[in-house]
Design an enzyme around this catalytic site. Sequence first.
Site: not given
Length: 474
Positions: A57, A190, A193-194, A213, A279, A453
Amino acid sequence: MKSFDVVVIGAGPGGYIAAIRCAQLGLSTACVESWLNDEGKPALGGTCLNVGCIPSKALLDSSHHFSHIKHEAGSHGINVPGITIDVNKMIERKNKIVQTLTQGIAGLFRKNKVEWLQGHAKLISGDQIEVAPVGEGSAEPYVVTAKNIIIATGSVPVNIPPAPVDDELIVDSAGALKFNDVPRRLGVIGAGVIGLELGSVWSRLGSQVIILEALDVFLGPVDRQIANEAEKVFRKQGLDIRLGAKVTGTGSNNREVTVTYEDTKGKQQLIVDKLIVAVGRKPNIEGLGATDVGLNIDEQGFINVDNNTLTNLANVYAIGDVVRGPMLAHKASEEGIAIAERIAGKPGHMNYDVIPWVVYTWPEIAWVGKTEQDLKADSTEYQTGVFPFAASGRARAMGETTGMVKMLSDANTDRVLGVHIFGPSASELITEAVIAMEFDASAEDIARTIHAHPSLSEAMHEAALAVDKRALHI
Ligand code: FAD
Ligand code: AMP
């Protein structure tokens, strides 16, 4: 011989949280951890803090800033000519964040009186553990006893024979967090997510990224409508995603990697400067002595546990990535809290139906509960509300109009069954849906809840209104 109420093996987000919670509840607790960082120093925090959630991150945020300044700032009237990247500084910043947080856990252990046993743990019996110290000048192995053992040994990357990691040109997810320059051509095996997160980091910094993939479907577990939209957007961002591409071999000289793969057209070849193998991950029971003490392990290597994370051995529990369920840090931590509380005689709580997932691309993808394809497969009668960020005032003000919030509720009871977000800060927005589902809320409950808002959360409100076909801004 030292003796504890609880010995936790592993100090990732499962183990360190379990240890702190046990200590808070008055149990004498030790945590055995063998991790050595790149400087050879013992470190707490496991995969998540050292080579997973946090460093990825940090780099996603840095690369997002770069990409935003390069491509979006101009539309705000901000011109930044001659923008450059200092990759080493970016990596140093990431390393500093990791160091601060992992040292922070050591501080939390001291505060809560959790004893950190620096070494590798091996089960000798259901209540005895041998600890082999690691690091410089390691001492002799010693044995501790425990009334309860919590195994939280996590997971490690899967290696595939066609792409052996050499830590130079072919790397796993940990290696992809420490490149010292931006590869011109980057292959990723792959599109999970990673793979998508790490591919995004380097793509934003200027790499030409090709993701191979094996499956024909993009992000299979994600709601189809969201995954299809995300696929279009990521391709537009420049990620070259090749589905149905099964990697069969690699060859490398000192400069580049040749990747061979098969797709519907036959044998293909690709040359890249670096290759990331992403993977999947597998449970880690290496050197744990699990089978020697008779722990039940399933065919994929996961430690078998019941709904209360108890193994087949009395007072031996296992949590996190080393057991069934999503390989997510917050799942590991919640299992850790629940089991600590059960050991202390309290009713630990863990709701496996309401675990949020996030893919930290930009826009982010986040979801909780059932997808539309799940509901169709179960023949559940459901209703749908979708609200696009393009219709949100706040999203427009931010210049973040891609994506949508999609809410699925039971057609008879209106109970929320799933919420799927593709959009800005989806990782933060999803929590509202998680809380709603934890409290068995209906879409109507969310529709009647006042949302500030202008805020991105209004998209959640509108999606709830849309379930009853009364959205106001579409
Ligand atoms: P781990 O974090 O793997 O920790 C296990 C620990 O046990 C390790 O420190 C290991 O050294 C120690 N250990 C193992 N065996 C022994 C032994 N015998 N003796 C002593 N110590 C031992 N999840 C998210 O929820 N969000 C994210 O954004 C996210 N991003 C990720 C990004 C990447 C690149 C990767 C690789 C993973 C990511 N994950 C993310 C997954 C997350 O890191 C894992 O789900 C989480 O770390 C699992 O926690 P754990 O405590 O079960 O195990
Ligand atoms: P995840 O399990 O979410 O980390 O995703 C890993 C992805 O890697 C999955 O979607 C797999 O289909 C994919 N994968 C596994 N082996 C190969 C391979 N040999 N070639 C291409 N993709 C692969």
